[in-house]
Each structure stands twice: as structure tokens, then as C-alpha cells.
Motif scaffolding. Structure first.
Motif, PDB file in Angstrom:
ATOM      1  N   ASP A   1       0.839  -1.203   0.000  1.00  0.00           N
ATOM      2  CA  ASP A   1       0.000   0.000   0.000  1.00  0.00           C
ATOM      3  C   ASP A   1       0.873   1.253   0.000  1.00  0.00           C
ATOM      4  O   ASP A   1       2.085   1.209   0.238  1.00  0.00           O
ATOM      5  CB  ASP A   1      -0.923   0.011   1.225  1.00  0.00           C
ATOM      6  CG  ASP A   1      -2.016  -1.036   1.136  1.00  0.00           C
ATOM      7  OD1 ASP A   1      -2.197  -1.593   0.033  1.00  0.00           O
ATOM      8  OD2 ASP A   1      -2.679  -1.288   2.157  1.00  0.00           O
ATOM      9  N   SER A   2       0.231   2.401  -0.262  1.00  0.00           N
ATOM     10  CA  SER A   2       0.935   3.681  -0.288  1.00  0.00           C
ATOM     11  C   SER A   2       0.249   4.657   0.656  1.00  0.00           C
ATOM     12  O   SER A   2      -0.925   4.502   1.010  1.00  0.00           O
ATOM     13  CB  SER A   2       0.965   4.258  -1.709  1.00  0.00           C
ATOM     14  OG  SER A   2      -0.356   4.481  -2.188  1.00  0.00           O
TER      15      SER A   2
ATOM     16  N   TYR B   1       8.047   9.038  -3.641  1.00  0.00           N
ATOM     17  CA  TYR B   1       7.811   9.673  -4.941  1.00  0.00           C
ATOM     18  C   TYR B   1       7.348  11.110  -4.680  1.00  0.00           C
ATOM     19  O   TYR B   1       6.381  11.340  -3.943  1.00  0.00           O
ATOM     20  CB  TYR B   1       6.747   8.912  -5.741  1.00  0.00           C
ATOM     21  CG  TYR B   1       7.109   7.467  -6.012  1.00  0.00           C
ATOM     22  CD1 TYR B   1       7.846   7.117  -7.147  1.00  0.00           C
ATOM     23  CD2 TYR B   1       6.724   6.458  -5.136  1.00  0.00           C
ATOM     24  CE1 TYR B   1       8.187   5.795  -7.391  1.00  0.00           C
ATOM     25  CE2 TYR B   1       7.064   5.125  -5.372  1.00  0.00           C
ATOM     26  CZ  TYR B   1       7.790   4.803  -6.500  1.00  0.00           C
ATOM     27  OH  TYR B   1       8.134   3.503  -6.749  1.00  0.00           O
TER      28      TYR B   1
ATOM     29  N   THR C   1       4.510  10.671  -1.974  1.00  0.00           N
ATOM     30  CA  THR C   1       3.844   9.380  -1.796  1.00  0.00           C
ATOM     31  C   THR C   1       4.867   8.361  -1.332  1.00  0.00           C
ATOM     32  O   THR C   1       5.930   8.212  -1.945  1.00  0.00           O
ATOM     33  CB  THR C   1       3.192   8.907  -3.115  1.00  0.00           C
ATOM     34  OG1 THR C   1       2.204   9.868  -3.528  1.00  0.00           O
ATOM     35  CG2 THR C   1       2.519   7.554  -2.929  1.00  0.00           C
ATOM     36  N   TYR C   2       4.566   7.683  -0.227  1.00  0.00           N
ATOM     37  CA  TYR C   2       5.424   6.623   0.301  1.00  0.00           C
ATOM     38  C   TYR C   2       4.818   5.275  -0.082  1.00  0.00           C
ATOM     39  O   TYR C   2       3.614   5.047   0.117  1.00  0.00           O
ATOM     40  CB  TYR C   2       5.535   6.715   1.819  1.00  0.00           C
ATOM     41  CG  TYR C   2       6.132   8.003   2.341  1.00  0.00           C
ATOM     42  CD1 TYR C   2       7.500   8.141   2.510  1.00  0.00           C
ATOM     43  CD2 TYR C   2       5.313   9.086   2.674  1.00  0.00           C
ATOM     44  CE1 TYR C   2       8.051   9.328   3.000  1.00  0.00           C
ATOM     45  CE2 TYR C   2       5.852  10.269   3.166  1.00  0.00           C
ATOM     46  CZ  TYR C   2       7.213  10.384   3.325  1.00  0.00           C
ATOM     47  OH  TYR C   2       7.749  11.545   3.802  1.00  0.00           O
ATOM     48  N   LEU C   3       5.641   4.369  -0.605  1.00  0.00           N
ATOM     49  CA  LEU C   3       5.203   3.016  -0.944  1.00  0.00           C
ATOM     50  C   LEU C   3       5.919   2.041  -0.016  1.00  0.00           C
ATOM     51  O   LEU C   3       7.151   1.983   0.015  1.00  0.00           O
ATOM     52  CB  LEU C   3       5.525   2.696  -2.403  1.00  0.00           C
ATOM     53  CG  LEU C   3       5.164   1.278  -2.875  1.00  0.00           C
ATOM     54  CD1 LEU C   3       3.660   1.053  -2.763  1.00  0.00           C
ATOM     55  CD2 LEU C   3       5.639   1.052  -4.298  1.00  0.00           C
TER      56      LEU C   3
ATOM     57  N   GLU D   1       6.943  -1.568   0.981  1.00  0.00           N
ATOM     58  CA  GLU D   1       7.132  -2.850   0.293  1.00  0.00           C
ATOM     59  C   GLU D   1       6.998  -4.053   1.228  1.00  0.00           C
ATOM     60  O   GLU D   1       6.646  -5.140   0.779  1.00  0.00           O
ATOM     61  CB  GLU D   1       8.504  -2.862  -0.379  1.00  0.00           C
ATOM     62  CG  GLU D   1       8.693  -1.769  -1.425  1.00  0.00           C
ATOM     63  CD  GLU D   1      10.071  -1.790  -2.034  1.00  0.00           C
ATOM     64  OE1 GLU D   1      11.001  -2.319  -1.363  1.00  0.00           O
ATOM     65  OE2 GLU D   1      10.234  -1.305  -3.168  1.00  0.00           O
TER      66      GLU D   1
END
Length: 456
Positions: A175-176, A207, A233-235, A237
């Protein structure tokens, strides 16, 4: 004696006429509106008033002048009309306000820029006129502790706010999270607010989006507050507990004479494992068929069907294997095209700006300009950019090619200005693209029963 009296009277009248003419000349004055000590990075207002006898017949053309080591802007807010009486003579005036942000300590003197206009030197008759800016001087004092890494941003107040698009305790792997940070600075234009620093822990991708800058003004157009909004935006992992660092902005308060810090707090994020897909129900175990059940199968019919099915499977496998290199080549070509595209070159320039290396940013900006076929960046900005972008680029070039010790401009200001100009340029280029339509031949010539060709 009568001749002497006549000569004296004529001389008196001539001197009186010269005095009246001198008193009726247009003039200008400049006033620096700043209270107390002026520090680098502090925005000040300089009011310039132009006066003419009688009245104006065309508005004065206030120029946007150059002032070394300072950012000068002329807001679009409306001019203010004035009326004054000087030595018994009535003057009409127009006032405009310049916003000046000095970037270094030292003495500053306004250049003698010309302001042109037409006015009624004689009532009912237009006469050209011009005045020059008075050589107004002001002094900028270095901030205490600036040599030891003190703040360079000077403002009456700086505030930092942040917003998140979702609950940080309900995030799963993959999720982000969108984080929006807004920096407001009283008395500082939005384009001069430095870019906040965003970091991400391991196993988290970040991002950045294009920042949004806007100035808040009063109903009369007077500048009040600058606002800069950054969105990232943080993703995530992997599952685990993460802390997104606080976003801090250091600034100098001219009233207290101290460095201050405004910040958005750190964000704690808990990421759980991604939900497993629904388990597939296994088919029931085959039931042993009595030997007597196989006796009724017609193998002469089923064997050819099985052979055809096997051949089809082998053909499909061969087609996939033979087409895989072509698919891979196509994907590689698309990837190379993306990496060599104009947006990719511009993203590299933005990354160079974020790294803070001016020379690297300059090389990447030149590479992007060559890829986009813009010609010299300065000429491209002159055609498509606003004056702030031209000033930022001029200061940027001067810091690289000028003499040692020249002031180093904020690369983030240049990057934001170039990005705004690029968006405007791309929009205009898309609007100006020709609308090509392909028409059928005007005079077809029939050949045979179904084909036709153009006589041309």
C-alpha cells in the motif's frame, strides 16, 4: 535710468519664470518600508512615487530593475493615485510598490532606472516626460550565527502543517501513503520558500510531486503570505513498523533575533502483511474406475483427438517461445524511448536540483534543453517565462560562471520556476499543434470494377 529699470524688470520676470518652470518639473521619490534591522532573506517593500504638475495623460511605465544580490518583483496590484501641493503648486502622483528580497549582507543602492510617461505640462497638451529613481540606499545586516549554519530564511512567522490521506495503522504491504506538507511564511513570497527535505526509511520508496506555490494578497492586491505545498507518496514494500522523519524548516525571526524551527511531526506507520488470496479448493481425489468401465471406450476415436490436442499445445508453445525475443525487444525499445524522452531528461534535472549540486543541475538543465530542442535556456525563458524565472536563471548562471564568492542562489527556486515555464510552454505547444485531416482523392479514376486511383 528708465532703461536700467526696464532691464531689471525683465531680468526679474525671467528669473521668476525659470523658478516656476523648475518648481513644475516632474519628480520621483522612493521610500524603503522596513522597521528595524534588515536581514538577508527578509522581504522589504519600496514605494516609488512619481509626481507631475497638472495631471497624467498616460500611466507611468515602472520598470523591473536589476539589483545585484537581490530578488526584485513588481506585483500586479493596482497603482495608487496621489495628490500633493509643493511650494503652492498642485501635483498629481502615481505610486507603485516593489518587493525586494536581499540575498546577502551589505549596502544596496537603487539604480537610476527611468520611468516614462506623458503628462499635461500645458493643460490640454500632452508632453513626454521621464524621471529616474532616486539613489535610495538601505543596509542589510548578516544574521547572527549564519556563518555557523544559521537559518537563511527570514520571515515574521513560518508555519508548517501536514495531512495524510489515510489511517497509518491500516496499511498493508504494497500500500501507499500520501503526505502533504504546507509551509506558510508571513512576508515572504511563495517562490522564495525553500524546498522541505523528505526522507524515507529502508524498504520504503518515496515519490515526489510537483510543488504548488501561491501568494495570498489583500483585496487591494497587497502581499501578505506566501504558501508552498509539497506532496509526496510513500510506498511500503514490506510489513513492519516505520517512522517517517519530521519535516523541519529553519528560519530567522528578525524581531527576536534568533533562529527558529517550524516542523511537521514525524509519522509512525504500522504495516501488516498483505492479505493472502483465497485458498483454492483442491479437486476431489479421482475415484478408481473398475476395469470393466474402460472396456466401453472407443480408442479409435479418442486417439486422433488426443493427437490433435497435443499438436495444438506444441504449436502454441513454439509460438510463445519464438515470439518471446520479439516481445522482449519491443519492451526494451519502449524502455529506451522512455529513458530518452523529454520528460525523463527533465526528471533528471529535477533530481539534480534536489541533490543541491549547482554544477550538476546546470549540466542536466543543458542536457534537457538540447533534448527538447529549446535553444539557449535564457532565450527560451525570455520567450515563454515570467520575469521571476528569468531572474532565477540569471542568478544561477552568475553563481556558476561568476567570480569566486558570489552568492549561491537556491537551486529549488530555479527548479520550480523552470517547471512552471515548462508546463506553460508544453500547453502552448499542444494548442499550436496543427489539426491534420486526411481527405479522400478529389478526382478518383476507376480501374476495373472495385479499385480507383487519384488522377494526380
Amino acid at each position: 535710468m528708465p532703461a536700467i529699470r526696464h532691464l531689471a524688470a525683465a531680468t526679474f520676470l525671467l528669473l521668476a519664470s525659470i523658478s516656476v518652470t523648475y518648481a513644475a518639473d516632474p519628480f520621483a521619490r522612493a521610500t524603503v518600508k522596513a522597521q528595524g534591522t534588515i536581514y538577508p532573506g527578509q522581504q522589504i517593500t519600496i514605494d516609488v512615487d512619481v509626481f507631475v504638475p497638472n495631471f497624467f495623460m498616460s500611466p507611468p511605465q515602472f520598470p523591473l530593475f536589476d539589483l545585484p544580490n537581490a530578488v526584485v518583483t513588481l506585483p500586479d496590484s493596482g497603482a495608487e493615485n496621489l495628490n500633493e501641493t509643493v511650494d503652492g503648486e498642485s501635483f498629481a502622483g502615481v505610486s507603485r510598490s516593489y518587493l525586494v528580497t536581499p540575498q546577502a549582507a551589505g549596502d544596496y543602492v537603487l539604480p537610476q532606472a527611468e520611468i516614462t510617461f506623458t503628462y499635461a505640462a500645458v493643460p490640454g497638451q500632452a508632453s513626454p516626460g521621464k524621471v529616474t529613481l532616486p539613489p535610495t540606499k538601505f543596509t542589510v545586516t548578516a544574521q547572527p550565527g549564519v556563518e555557523a549554519g544559521g537559518a537563511f530564511v527570514t520571515a515574521a512567522r513560518v508555519g508548517v502543517e501536514q495531512a495524510l490521506d489515510r489511517d497509518t495503522q491500516t496499511i498493508k504491504a504494497g500500500d501507499s501513503l500520501v503526505r502533504t506538507v504546507t509551509v506558510t511564511a508571513d512576508g515572504m513570497q511563495a517562490m522564495l520558500i525553500p524546498e522541505p527535505s523528505f526522507d524515507a526509511p529502508d524498504d520504503v520508496r518515496i515519490y515526489r510531486h510537483d510543488p504548488k506555490v501561491e501568494d495570498q494578497r489583500t483585496a487591494r492586491g497587497e502581499f501578505v503570505v506566501g504558501r508552498r505545498t509539497d506532496t509526496v507518496t510513500y510506498l511500503f514494500e514490506k510489513a513492519g513498523s516505520y517512522t517517517l522523519p519530521a519535516v523541519e524548516v529553519h528560519w530567522f525571526d528578525p524581531k527576536s533575533g534568533k533562529d527558529e524551527t517550524a516542523s511537521a511531526p514525524a509519522v509512525a506507520v504500522t504495516v501488516s502483511e498483505a492479505a493472502a488470496s483465497e485458498s483454492v479448493i483442491a479437486p476431489p481425489a479421482p475415484v478408481e474406475t473398475p476395469r470393466s468401465a474402460w472396456a466401453g471406450i472407443d480408442w479409435r476415436w479418442w486417439l486422433p483427438v488426443a493427437g490433435v490436442a497435443m499438436a495444438a499445445l506444441l504449436g502454441a508453445g513454439w509460438f510463445l517461445l519464438s515470439g518471446l525475443p520479439r516481445i522482449q525487444t519491443h519492451l526494451q525499445a519502449r524502455q529506451a524511448k522512455r529513458e530518452n524522452s523529454e520528460p525523463a531528461y527533465f526528471r533528471r534535472f529535477e533530481q539534480g536540483c534536489r541533490n543541491g549540486n549547482r554544477r550538476t543541475a546546470y549540466i542536466l538543465l543543458d542536457a534537457w534543453a538540447r533534448r527538447a530542442d529549446l535553444g539557449p535556456v535564457s532565450e527560451w525563458l525570455h520567450r515563454h517565462g515570467v520575469i521571476e524565472a528569468q531572474r532565477a536563471y540569471a542568478a544561477f548562471e552568475k553563481s556558476i560562471f561568476g567570480k569566486e564568492g558570489s552568492a549561491a542562489p537556491d537551486v529549488g527556486v530555479l527548479c520550480a520556476a523552470i517547471a512552471r515555464t515548462r508546463r506553460s510552454w508544453l500547453g502552448k505547444r499542444q494548442q499550436d499543434a496543427p489539426n491534420v485531416q486526411f481527405l479522400a482523392p478529389l478526382n478518383p479514376r476507376w480501374i476495373g470494377d472495385t479499385d480507383f486511383h487519384d488522377d494526380a
